[in-house]
Design an enzyme around this catalytic site. Structure first.
Site, PDB file in Angstrom:
ATOM      1  N   ASP A  72       4.754  -4.922   3.025  1.00 32.26           N
ATOM      2  CA  ASP A  72       4.321  -3.795   4.059  1.00 32.26           C
ATOM      3  C   ASP A  72       5.367  -2.987   4.728  1.00 32.26           C
ATOM      4  O   ASP A  72       6.551  -3.095   3.977  1.00 32.26           O
ATOM      5  CB  ASP A  72       3.148  -4.144   4.737  1.00 32.26           C
ATOM      6  CG  ASP A  72       2.033  -2.934   5.261  1.00 32.26           C
ATOM      7  OD1 ASP A  72       2.728  -1.864   5.393  1.00 32.26           O
ATOM      8  OD2 ASP A  72       1.053  -3.251   5.425  1.00 32.26           O
ATOM      9  N   HIS A 108       2.312   4.179  13.362  1.00 35.48           N
ATOM     10  CA  HIS A 108       0.983   5.123  13.072  1.00 35.48           C
ATOM     11  C   HIS A 108       0.955   6.350  13.906  1.00 35.48           C
ATOM     12  O   HIS A 108       0.115   7.175  14.316  1.00 35.48           O
ATOM     13  CB  HIS A 108      -0.250   4.282  13.630  1.00 35.48           C
ATOM     14  CG  HIS A 108      -0.428   3.301  12.558  1.00 35.48           C
ATOM     15  ND1 HIS A 108      -1.547   2.301  12.527  1.00 35.48           N
ATOM     16  CD2 HIS A 108       0.178   2.618  11.394  1.00 35.48           C
ATOM     17  CE1 HIS A 108      -1.620   1.533  11.684  1.00 35.48           C
ATOM     18  NE2 HIS A 108      -0.625   1.883  10.975  1.00 35.48           N
ATOM     19  N   HIS A 165       0.902  -1.275  -0.111  1.00 36.37           N
ATOM     20  CA  HIS A 165      -0.102   0.015  -0.013  1.00 36.37           C
ATOM     21  C   HIS A 165       0.849   1.184  -0.248  1.00 36.37           C
ATOM     22  O   HIS A 165       2.055   1.073   0.332  1.00 36.37           O
ATOM     23  CB  HIS A 165      -1.024  -0.063   1.027  1.00 36.37           C
ATOM     24  CG  HIS A 165      -0.424   0.247   2.545  1.00 36.37           C
ATOM     25  ND1 HIS A 165      -0.535   1.413   3.187  1.00 36.37           N
ATOM     26  CD2 HIS A 165      -0.086  -0.945   3.495  1.00 36.37           C
ATOM     27  CE1 HIS A 165      -0.058   1.089   4.386  1.00 36.37           C
ATOM     28  NE2 HIS A 165       0.183  -0.169   4.581  1.00 36.37           N
ATOM     29  N   GLU A 208      -5.232   1.296   2.555  1.00 33.36           N
ATOM     30  CA  GLU A 208      -5.226   0.020   3.321  1.00 33.36           C
ATOM     31  C   GLU A 208      -5.251   0.635   4.816  1.00 33.36           C
ATOM     32  O   GLU A 208      -5.820  -0.339   5.559  1.00 33.36           O
ATOM     33  CB  GLU A 208      -3.622  -0.437   3.060  1.00 33.36           C
ATOM     34  CG  GLU A 208      -3.461  -1.729   3.816  1.00 33.36           C
ATOM     35  CD  GLU A 208      -2.645  -1.631   5.143  1.00 33.36           C
ATOM     36  OE1 GLU A 208      -2.621  -2.546   5.692  1.00 33.36           O
ATOM     37  OE2 GLU A 208      -2.522  -0.481   5.580  1.00 33.36           O
ATOM     38  N   GLU A 209      -4.716   1.519   5.358  1.00 36.40           N
ATOM     39  CA  GLU A 209      -4.756   1.831   6.630  1.00 36.40           C
ATOM     40  C   GLU A 209      -6.434   2.035   7.341  1.00 36.40           C
ATOM     41  O   GLU A 209      -6.651   1.256   8.309  1.00 36.40           O
ATOM     42  CB  GLU A 209      -4.039   2.988   7.108  1.00 36.40           C
ATOM     43  CG  GLU A 209      -2.581   2.993   6.724  1.00 36.40           C
ATOM     44  CD  GLU A 209      -1.762   1.995   7.799  1.00 36.40           C
ATOM     45  OE1 GLU A 209      -2.443   1.256   8.630  1.00 36.40           O
ATOM     46  OE2 GLU A 209      -0.636   1.821   7.614  1.00 36.40           O
ATOM     47  N   ASP A 246       5.779   2.702   7.566  1.00 32.91           N
ATOM     48  CA  ASP A 246       4.498   1.972   7.361  1.00 32.91           C
ATOM     49  C   ASP A 246       3.830   3.180   6.202  1.00 32.91           C
ATOM     50  O   ASP A 246       3.139   3.941   7.013  1.00 32.91           O
ATOM     51  CB  ASP A 246       3.737   1.689   8.473  1.00 32.91           C
ATOM     52  CG  ASP A 246       2.345   0.869   8.263  1.00 32.91           C
ATOM     53  OD1 ASP A 246       1.939   0.942   7.085  1.00 32.91           O
ATOM     54  OD2 ASP A 246       1.666   0.644   9.215  1.00 32.91           O
TER      55      ASP A 246
HETATM   56 ZN   LIG Z   1       0.905  -0.778   6.363  1.00 31.63          ZN
END
Ligand SMILES: [Zn+2]
Length: 732
Positions: A438, A537, A362, A409-410, A372
C-alpha cells in the site's frame, strides 16, 4: 489506507518478541553456503542456482524513472471509487500489464459507496460560526486545485440533522469514556468531538454511539498531525490548518467489503440486503474537520479543564464541556451503487498452474493519492514489468502469478473483499500466498504477515540491497532495531535471534479478506520510518508533495519492486514451498504468555486455565521442529526421496487454513482466523489470539473457555497437518 497503521504494529510486535520471545535453536540458515554454492530454502541445489540467477537479472530491471512516470500519470486527477479517472487508471494499467506479457482483465463489482450531497456544521451557541469544510488550493501544488475532488467526509456515516451540546472526548476510545464517567460527564444526547489518533477512526463514532451520543466530529489536532510535528505544507510536509483526513467509518472490525453483500460477492445481479439491514453502516452522523474548523468549537467549550494527557497543541486551554457550545451537524449522502474496476493480471505457471501466488495493491484514492495508494501501486507495476521482461528472456515460473490492482480499498477494502468472496472456494483450493503493499515511503523495510512465512521473508530481505546504506535491507533493519531498543536486554535478544520479528496483521489494507476470512498465508510490505508528513487522505497527498518530501528519487520504490518481485519469483519457483513453523510456534507461545499477563484476568470469577492451550502450543512446536529436521535431511538429498511433492506443497500452503474456524469470532463470524484479527475496539490495531484476548479484555468471562478450545483445536489441526507434511518429506 495504510500509512498510520503499519509502523505501530511493528513497534508492538518487536517489543512483544523482546519481552517474550524464547530463543529457539536456529534451524538451518537459508543464506548459508553449501560447497561454495548458496542454498535456498525449498530448492534443490541446481534449481537454487538458476533461481538465484533469474532473480538477480530481474532485480536489475526496475527503474526509478518509470516509477515516477507511472505515479505522475496515475495521480494526475482525483480517482476515487466511481470517478471517471479511476476507471481510466484501471484500463491504463490493464493495457500496461498486457504489453508486458500478462493476461490481464478488468473484473467489475457493484457496491454501495456513499458520497456527500450536503455537509453543514455550525455552532449556534454561545456564538455563531460556520465551518468552512474546504481544503484550499495551493499555488505550489497544482493538483490541490483539481476539479472532481471528493469533499472531506467520512464514508458510511449516517444521514442526519442533529443539534446538541458539544463534548470533547480526547481520542474517543473506551478508556476516555471511563475518564469522562469519573468526571461526571455524560455524552448522551450530545455531539462529541474527538481527535484523530490512538485508534482507527471508525472506533470513535462507534464508541460515541454506544454511549448515547447523537453525532460525532473528528478533527486532526496539530499536536498529533500538524504544526507541533514540524513545518506544515507547502513549507514542510506536515498537515496545514485546513487539511482534512477523509476516511471510512464503516464498522470494518465486524466485516469489510460491501455492506449489502456480507460474505458473498457483489457481482452484477447479486442478492443484496436492504440498506436498513446492513450491520456495518454507522448509526450517527460523523464528519472529519480541520484544526482550523475545530478551534472555534473547542475554544467555546466550558466545564472542567481536561486531564493533562488530553491536551492538544491548539492555542487554548482545553475544556471537556458539555457546552456551552451547541452545534448543528447536518449530513446527507447519495447512497447509490458504484462500479468497481479491479485489474487482474496473470502469468500461468508451467508446472503447477493451480497453485497461485497473488500480489496486490489498491489503485483507488480519496483524492489524488500519490502516496496512498499510488506509491505502492507503481512498485507492483514495475515488479510486473520486470517479471514480464524475465519471461521474454526465458524465465518460467512453476506456479501461476496473479497481480492485482484493487479498486475501492479506501471505503471498505471493497475490491479485494468482493473478489475474495466471489472466488472463495477456488482461492481456498489454489492460493499459496497473498502479498500486499500500500503506501510506501523511505527508510527501513516494514514486514508484517503470517509467521509461517517469517523465516522466508527474512531470507529474501537479506538478498536485497538498501538503496542508501551499504548493506542489505535486512541488516539495515536489524541495526535500526538494535539502535532503537531501549534496554540492553532488548538489544541482546534482537542480536541473538536468527530472524527479525515480523508484525502480526490487524487490518487497514487489502490483505484482510485473504488472511482473516480465507486463511491464506499473507505478507504486507513497504518502506517507512524516515521523514514524516501530514497529507494522509487529504487533497495534498499529491505528486508535488511526494516528490518533494517522500521517496524523492524513487530508490526505495525500486527496492520495494525488487523485494516483492523476488518474494513472488521465489515462491513461484520453489520445489518445496518455504513455509516454516518453529517461528510461528514461538510467536504463538509468546502471545499466550502475553494474554496470561493481562491485568483484567485477575477479575475473572474463576481462575482462567491455560493448560490445554499451552499444551496445544507445545505440540505445535514439537511438530514444527520435526518438520525442520526432516526438511534438512530431505534438502541435503535434493528431495530425491519425496514421492508426492504436489501433495506435500498442498499440505504446506493449506497450513494457514487450519488456523481458521468456520464459526468465526464472537459477534463477527466473517473473521475466521484464530490468531490474527483487527481489534473490535482498536480497528486497524491487531489483536492476537483475538477470541481469548478480547473475551478477557471485555470481561466476557463465559466466552473465555469456548474461545480457548477453538484456538487449541486450530493449533492441533495445524500440528497434525505439519506431521503429515513431515511424513511426505521423509518419503513415507
Ligand atoms: Zn491505501
Amino acid at each position: 489506507m495504510g500509512r498510520n497503521s503499519l509502523e505501530k504494529f511493528v513497534i508492538v510486535v518487536v517489543s512483544f518478541v523482546i519481552a517474550f520471545g524464547s530463543l529457539l535453536p536456529v534451524a538451518q540458515g537459508q543464506s548459508d553456503k553449501k560447497n561454495g554454492e548458496r542454498s535456498l530454502r525449498g530448492y534443490t541445489a541446481s534449481n537454487a542456482k538458476s533461481q538465484i540467477e533469474w532473480e538477480e537479472k530481474m532485480r536489475a530491471l526496475p527503474k526509478p524513472d518509470l516509477l515516477r512516470e507511472y505515479m505522475k500519470h496515475l495521480s494526475a486527477e482525483p480517482h476515487h471509487v466511481g470517478s471517471a479517472y479511476g476507471r481510466q487508471n484501471a484500463e491504463w494499467m490493464r493495457d500496461k500489464f498486457r504489453s508486458w506479457g500478462f493476461k490481464a482483465e478488468i473484473e467489475e463489482f457493484d457496491v454501495l459507496f456513499p458520497t456527500p450531497k450536503e455537509r453543514l456544521l455550525e455552532m449556534i451557541e454561545p456564538e455563531r460560526f460556520r465551518a468552512q469544510l474546504k481544503e484550499p488550493a495551493l499555488t505550489e501544488d497544482p493538483d490541490s486545485g483539481d476539479e472532481n475532488q471528493l469533499p472531506s467526509y467520512n464514508a458510511f456515516s449516517a444521514d442526519g440533522d442533529v443539534t446538541g451540546q458539544l463534548v470533547y472526548v480526547n481520542y474517543g476510545v473506551p478508556a476516555d469514556y471511563e475518564v469522562l464517567e469519573k468526571m461526571g460527564v455524560d455524552v448522551k444526547g450530545k455531539i462529541v468531538i474527538a481527535r484523530y489518533g490512538a485508534s482507527w477512526r471508525g472506533i470513535k463514532p462507534k464508541v460515541a454511539y454506544e454511549h448515547g451520543a447523537i453525532g460525532c466530529l473528528i478533527y486532526s489536532d496539530p499536536r498529533d498531525d500538524g504544526y507541533f510535528q514540524g513545518d506544515v505544507y507547502p513549507a514542510g510536509p506536515y498537515r496545514p490548518e485546513r487539511g482534512v483526513q477523509r476516511g471510512s467509518v464503516m464498522d470494518m472490525p465486524v466485516h469489510p467489503g460491501d455492506p449489502l453483500t456480507p460474505g458473498w460477492g457483489a457481482v452484477k445481479g447479486a442478492r443484496r440486503l436492504p440498506r436498513e439491514e446492513a450491520k456495518v453502516i454507522m448509526k450517527i452522523p460523523v464528519l472529519p474537520i480541520s484544526y482550523a474548523d475545530a478551534l472555534p468549537l473547542l475554544k467555546a467549550l466550558g466545564g472542567p479543564v481536561v486531564p493533562q494527557p488530553w491536551r492538544g497543541a491548539l492555542p487554548i486551554t482545553y475544556h471537556v464541556g458539555p457546552g456551552p457550545a451547541r452545534v448543528r451537524l447536518k449530513l446527507s449522502f447519495d447512497w447509490s451503487l458504484q462500479t468497481l474496476y479491479n485489474v487482474i493480471a496473470r502469468i500461468e505457471g508451467n508446472a503447477y498452474p493451480d497453485e497461485w501466488i497473488v500480489y496486490g495493491n489498491h489503485h483507488d484514492a480519496w483524492v489524488n493519492g500519490a502516496t496512498d495508494p499510488i506509491s505502492g501501486m507503481v512498485t507492483v507495476m514495475e515488479a510486473g514489468r520486470a517479471m514480464g521482461e524475465s519471461l521474454r528472456q526465458g524465465w518460467r515460473p512453476k506456479r501461476t502469478i496473479i497481480l492485482c490492482a484493487w479498486d475501492g480499498e479506501e471505503p471498505a477494502l471493497l475490491g479485494s473483499t468482493e473478489w475474495a468472496e466471489t472466488h472463495a472456494e477456488e482461492l481456498k483450493q489454489k492460493a499459496v500466498v497473498y502479498l500486499n503493499s500500500d503506501s510506501t515511503g523511505k527508510g527501513w523495510i516494514q514486514m508484517g504477515g503470517s509467521h509461517s512465512l517469517e523465516r522466508f521473508i527474512n531470507e529474501v530481505a537479506r538478498d536485497i540491497s538498501d538503496p542508501k546504506r551499504n548493506k542489505s535491507l535486512w541488516a539495515a533493519l536489524k541495526d535500526r532495531r538494535i539502535e532503537q531498543a531501549a534496554e540492553r536486554e532488548e538489544k541482546r535478544k534482537i542480536e541473538a535471534r536468527s530472524d527479525l520479528a515480523i508484525s502480526a496483521l490487524g487490518s487497514g489494507s487489502d490483505y484482510t479478506p485473504f488472511i482473516q476470512h480465507l486463511g491464506i498465508a499473507s505478507l504486507n510490505t513497504g518502506f517507512g520510518g524516515e521523514g514524516g508528513g501530514g497529507v494522509y487522505h487529504s487533497a495534498y497527498d499529491s505528486f508535488a508533495w511526494y516528490t518533494k518530501f517522500s521517496d524523492t528519487t524513487f530508490e526505495y520504490g525500486r527496492a520495494l519492486s525488487q523485494f516483492n518481485g523476488t518474494i513472488v519469483m521465489r515462491l513461484a519457483g520453489a520445489d518445496v514451498l518455504p513455509f516454516e513453523f518453529t517461528n510461528l510456534a514461538e510467536t504463538v507461545n509468546g502471545y499466550i504468555e502475553e494474554i496470561e499477563r493481562l491485568e483484567k484476568i485477575a477479575g475473572a470469577p474463576k481462575a482462567v486455565d491455560f493448560a490445554s492451550l499451552k499444551s496445544a502450543a507445545r505440540a505445535l512446536d514439537q511438530s514444527a521442529r520435526r518438520y525442520e529436521e526432516a526438511l534438512r535431511k530431505a534438502s541435503a538429498k535434493n528431495f530425491e526421496q519425496v514421492k508426492q511433492v504436489k501433495a506435500l506443497n498442498e499440505l504446506l500452503y493449506k497450513s494457514e487454513r487450519q488456523l481458521t474456524n468456520e464459526q468465526g469470532l464472537p459477534r463477527r463470524p466473517w473473521f475466521k482466523h484464530q490468531i490474527y484479527a483487527p481489534g473490535f475496539y482498536t480497528g486497524y490495531g491487531v489483536k492476537t489470539i483475538p477470541g481469548v484476548r478480547e473475551a478477557i479484555e471485555q470481561k466476557n468471562w463465559d466466552e473465555v473457555d469456548p474461545q480457548m478450545k477453538n484456538v487449541s483445536a486450530a493449533l492441533s489441526a495445524l500440528a497434525s497437518q505439519i506431521d503429515k507434511a513431515t511424513r511426505l518429506l521423509e518419503g513415507k
